[in-house]
Design a protein around this motif. Structure first.
Motif, PDB file in Angstrom:
ATOM      1  N   PHE A 113       0.824  -1.210   0.000  1.00  0.00           N
ATOM      2  CA  PHE A 113       0.000   0.000   0.000  1.00  0.00           C
ATOM      3  C   PHE A 113       0.864   1.269   0.000  1.00  0.00           C
ATOM      4  O   PHE A 113       0.434   2.320  -0.489  1.00  0.00           O
ATOM      5  CB  PHE A 113      -0.925   0.022   1.224  1.00  0.00           C
ATOM      6  N   TYR A 114       2.091   1.199   0.542  1.00  0.00           N
ATOM      7  CA  TYR A 114       2.944   2.388   0.563  1.00  0.00           C
ATOM      8  C   TYR A 114       3.206   2.890  -0.856  1.00  0.00           C
ATOM      9  O   TYR A 114       3.168   4.092  -1.124  1.00  0.00           O
ATOM     10  CB  TYR A 114       4.282   2.101   1.248  1.00  0.00           C
ATOM     11  N   SER A 115       3.478   1.963  -1.747  1.00  0.00           N
ATOM     12  CA  SER A 115       3.743   2.344  -3.132  1.00  0.00           C
ATOM     13  C   SER A 115       2.485   2.898  -3.804  1.00  0.00           C
ATOM     14  O   SER A 115       2.544   3.868  -4.563  1.00  0.00           O
ATOM     15  CB  SER A 115       4.275   1.132  -3.918  1.00  0.00           C
ATOM     16  N   VAL A 116       1.341   2.286  -3.510  1.00  0.00           N
ATOM     17  CA  VAL A 116       0.074   2.765  -4.064  1.00  0.00           C
ATOM     18  C   VAL A 116      -0.195   4.199  -3.609  1.00  0.00           C
ATOM     19  O   VAL A 116      -0.537   5.076  -4.408  1.00  0.00           O
ATOM     20  CB  VAL A 116      -1.095   1.843  -3.644  1.00  0.00           C
ATOM     21  N   TYR A 117      -0.035   4.448  -2.315  1.00  0.00           N
ATOM     22  CA  TYR A 117      -0.270   5.793  -1.782  1.00  0.00           C
ATOM     23  C   TYR A 117       0.713   6.807  -2.379  1.00  0.00           C
ATOM     24  O   TYR A 117       0.342   7.956  -2.659  1.00  0.00           O
ATOM     25  CB  TYR A 117      -0.131   5.807  -0.262  1.00  0.00           C
ATOM     26  N   SER A 118       1.972   6.399  -2.556  1.00  0.00           N
ATOM     27  CA  SER A 118       2.958   7.311  -3.136  1.00  0.00           C
ATOM     28  C   SER A 118       2.508   7.794  -4.509  1.00  0.00           C
ATOM     29  O   SER A 118       2.600   8.989  -4.829  1.00  0.00           O
ATOM     30  CB  SER A 118       4.316   6.624  -3.252  1.00  0.00           C
ATOM     31  N   LYS A 119       2.029   6.868  -5.311  1.00  0.00           N
ATOM     32  CA  LYS A 119       1.559   7.230  -6.658  1.00  0.00           C
ATOM     33  C   LYS A 119       0.267   8.040  -6.597  1.00  0.00           C
ATOM     34  O   LYS A 119       0.080   9.002  -7.345  1.00  0.00           O
ATOM     35  CB  LYS A 119       1.389   5.962  -7.491  1.00  0.00           C
ATOM     36  N   LEU A 120      -0.613   7.654  -5.695  1.00  0.00           N
ATOM     37  CA  LEU A 120      -1.895   8.352  -5.584  1.00  0.00           C
ATOM     38  C   LEU A 120      -1.700   9.818  -5.195  1.00  0.00           C
ATOM     39  O   LEU A 120      -2.389  10.705  -5.708  1.00  0.00           O
ATOM     40  CB  LEU A 120      -2.778   7.646  -4.547  1.00  0.00           C
ATOM     41  N   PHE A 121      -0.731  10.079  -4.310  1.00  0.00           N
ATOM     42  CA  PHE A 121      -0.520  11.431  -3.806  1.00  0.00           C
ATOM     43  C   PHE A 121       0.682  12.128  -4.433  1.00  0.00           C
ATOM     44  O   PHE A 121       1.182  13.129  -3.912  1.00  0.00           O
ATOM     45  CB  PHE A 121      -0.392  11.396  -2.278  1.00  0.00           C
ATOM     46  N   ASP A 122       1.155  11.589  -5.562  1.00  0.00           N
ATOM     47  CA  ASP A 122       2.206  12.231  -6.366  1.00  0.00           C
ATOM     48  C   ASP A 122       3.489  12.475  -5.582  1.00  0.00           C
ATOM     49  O   ASP A 122       4.057  13.570  -5.598  1.00  0.00           O
ATOM     50  CB  ASP A 122       1.698  13.551  -6.956  1.00  0.00           C
ATOM     51  N   LEU A 123       3.955  11.429  -4.912  1.00  0.00           N
ATOM     52  CA  LEU A 123       5.223  11.487  -4.192  1.00  0.00           C
ATOM     53  C   LEU A 123       6.265  10.654  -4.921  1.00  0.00           C
ATOM     54  O   LEU A 123       5.934   9.737  -5.679  1.00  0.00           O
ATOM     55  CB  LEU A 123       5.048  10.971  -2.758  1.00  0.00           C
ATOM     56  N   LYS A 124       7.529  10.966  -4.702  1.00  0.00           N
ATOM     57  CA  LYS A 124       8.620  10.238  -5.354  1.00  0.00           C
ATOM     58  C   LYS A 124       9.105   9.136  -4.421  1.00  0.00           C
ATOM     59  O   LYS A 124       9.853   9.397  -3.471  1.00  0.00           O
ATOM     60  CB  LYS A 124       9.774  11.193  -5.694  1.00  0.00           C
ATOM     61  N   GLU A 125       8.654   7.919  -4.657  1.00  0.00           N
ATOM     62  CA  GLU A 125       9.047   6.824  -3.772  1.00  0.00           C
ATOM     63  C   GLU A 125      10.502   6.437  -4.026  1.00  0.00           C
ATOM     64  O   GLU A 125      10.964   6.378  -5.160  1.00  0.00           O
ATOM     65  CB  GLU A 125       8.126   5.612  -3.955  1.00  0.00           C
ATOM     66  N   VAL A 126      11.213   6.199  -2.945  1.00  0.00           N
ATOM     67  CA  VAL A 126      12.582   5.693  -3.010  1.00  0.00           C
ATOM     68  C   VAL A 126      12.596   4.392  -2.210  1.00  0.00           C
ATOM     69  O   VAL A 126      12.486   4.407  -0.983  1.00  0.00           O
ATOM     70  CB  VAL A 126      13.599   6.692  -2.416  1.00  0.00           C
TER      71      VAL A 126
END
Length: 352
Positions: A113-126
């Motif tokens: 879910f962390y990756s899903v939320y990152s994309k949903l809220f336009d964050l740059k996941e590392v």
């Protein structure tokens, strides 16, 4: 009809929840639910609750449940936030503590879910790679330049960071938010909530779904500095003031009160988990030292997806992730002793 959808709705790949089939009765070892029912105190309060009160909105501040959580953990109510399951609080955290385009750090193998939320809220996941044995190297999380999410114990591996390791991460990132997702902490770890008074940047999130057997009630809570809690409130009240229903509040209160039942059911899961670890290792499985209510296992000679499929045919559901790096592992929720005995017997037949 897709013309009505936003670009986000058309492009995002949502989280895939565990299978909840209705075609026949299964032994469900796939969604990390408790194998035991909630406390009898929960049953009693639900059956005796005032039906007429359901016409009224619930308390938006969830004050009575906060009181019980504050007693249990010996913390101030102002340091508690309650949400509709820990997933909702995680989502609020992504919105409350990050701006569009910010970096966000977490392990490359963790709660998806962390990756899903990152994309949903336009964050740059590392995504920070785990070590070969699936453990987290805390040196990779020191002195970073943005916020961090860590599930502890991690999912789907079940591996645990110690309280001192969590403190090292918090102390070397004092200018950035550190969110510790403790959905499984009661099954073998020490909660980091004790550190929240010392570190203003630390938020700890827990759930009633696992150790308190209330997955169907959707309750979670966060503990942290009152300014972090206020940030979560600002997001919540911008969406829905009444995220926790009346029956869930009543159930949560009684679940917190019944400490004896909580400890009894958690210890039963732990004892069954440890017995199952030993047997699976004897059968040739790789079994990381899970401190959660599940095991993450791989057999030396039998491919994980084949085991998953054959178990399903035998009426046993486990979780298989067709994902790079872990596609030869299955995650097995700890059930009752009886359920795990059946699981072991079927596994023996499959790996012959």
């Amino acid at each position: 009809m897709s013309d009505f959808l936003s670009n986000k709705a058309k492009s995002i790949e949502p989280y895939t929840p565990g299978e909840q089939p209705k075609d026949k009765k299964y032994i469900k070892l796939n969604t990390n639910e408790s194998p035991y029912p909630p406390s009898n105190a929960v049953k009693k309060i639900i059956t005796e609750s005032n039906f007429d009160d359901l016409r009224l909105y619930p308390d938006p501040n969830v004050s009575d449940l906060k009181k019980e959580i504050s007693k249990f953990y010996n913390i101030n109510e102002k340091n508690i936030f309650i949400g509709n399951g820990s997933d909702e609080i995680l989502a609020f955290s992504f919105m409350a503590f990050f701006n569009k385009g910010d970096k966000i750090y977490y392990p490359n193998i963790t709660y998806s879910f962390y990756s899903v939320y990152s994309k949903l809220f336009d964050l740059k996941e590392v995504q920070i790679p785990l070590k070969d044995d699936f453990t987290i190297d805390i040196n990779d999380y020191k002195n970073l330049n943005s916020g961090i999410f860590i599930a502890n114990p991690n999912a789907p591996t079940g591996l645990l960071l110690s309280l001192s390791q969590i403190e090292e991460i918090a102390s070397t990132n004092k200018n950035h938010i550190i969110v510790i997702d403790e959905a499984y902490i009661d099954f073998g770890g020490e909660s980091a909530y004790k550190l929240t008074e010392k570190y203003n940047n630390l938020l700890v999130i827990q759930t009633f779904s696992k150790s308190r057997a209330l997955a169907g009630m959707r309750l979670g809570f966060a503990i942290g500095n009152e300014y972090l809690i206020q940030g979560l409130k600002n997001i919540k009240y911008s969406f829905n003031s009444y995220t926790i229903n009346r029956l869930s509040i009543l159930a949560g209160i009684e679940a917190m009160k019944d400490k004896a039942y909580f400890e009894e059911s958690v210890n039963k899961v732990i004892n069954t988990r440890e017995k199952t670890k030993v047997i699976l290792k004897e059968l040739g499985f790789i079994v990381p030292d899970s401190k959660s209510n599940f095991l993450f296992i791989s057999h030396k000679n039998k491919f994980a997806e084949d085991i998953y499929i054959k178990l399903r045919e035998e009426g046993i559901l486990v979780r298989y992730f067709k994902t790079r790096l872990i596609d030869n592992y299955i995650r097995v929720t700890i059930g009752t002793d009886e359920e795990m005995n059946i699981f072991i017997e079927k596994i023996k037949e499959i790996i012959k």
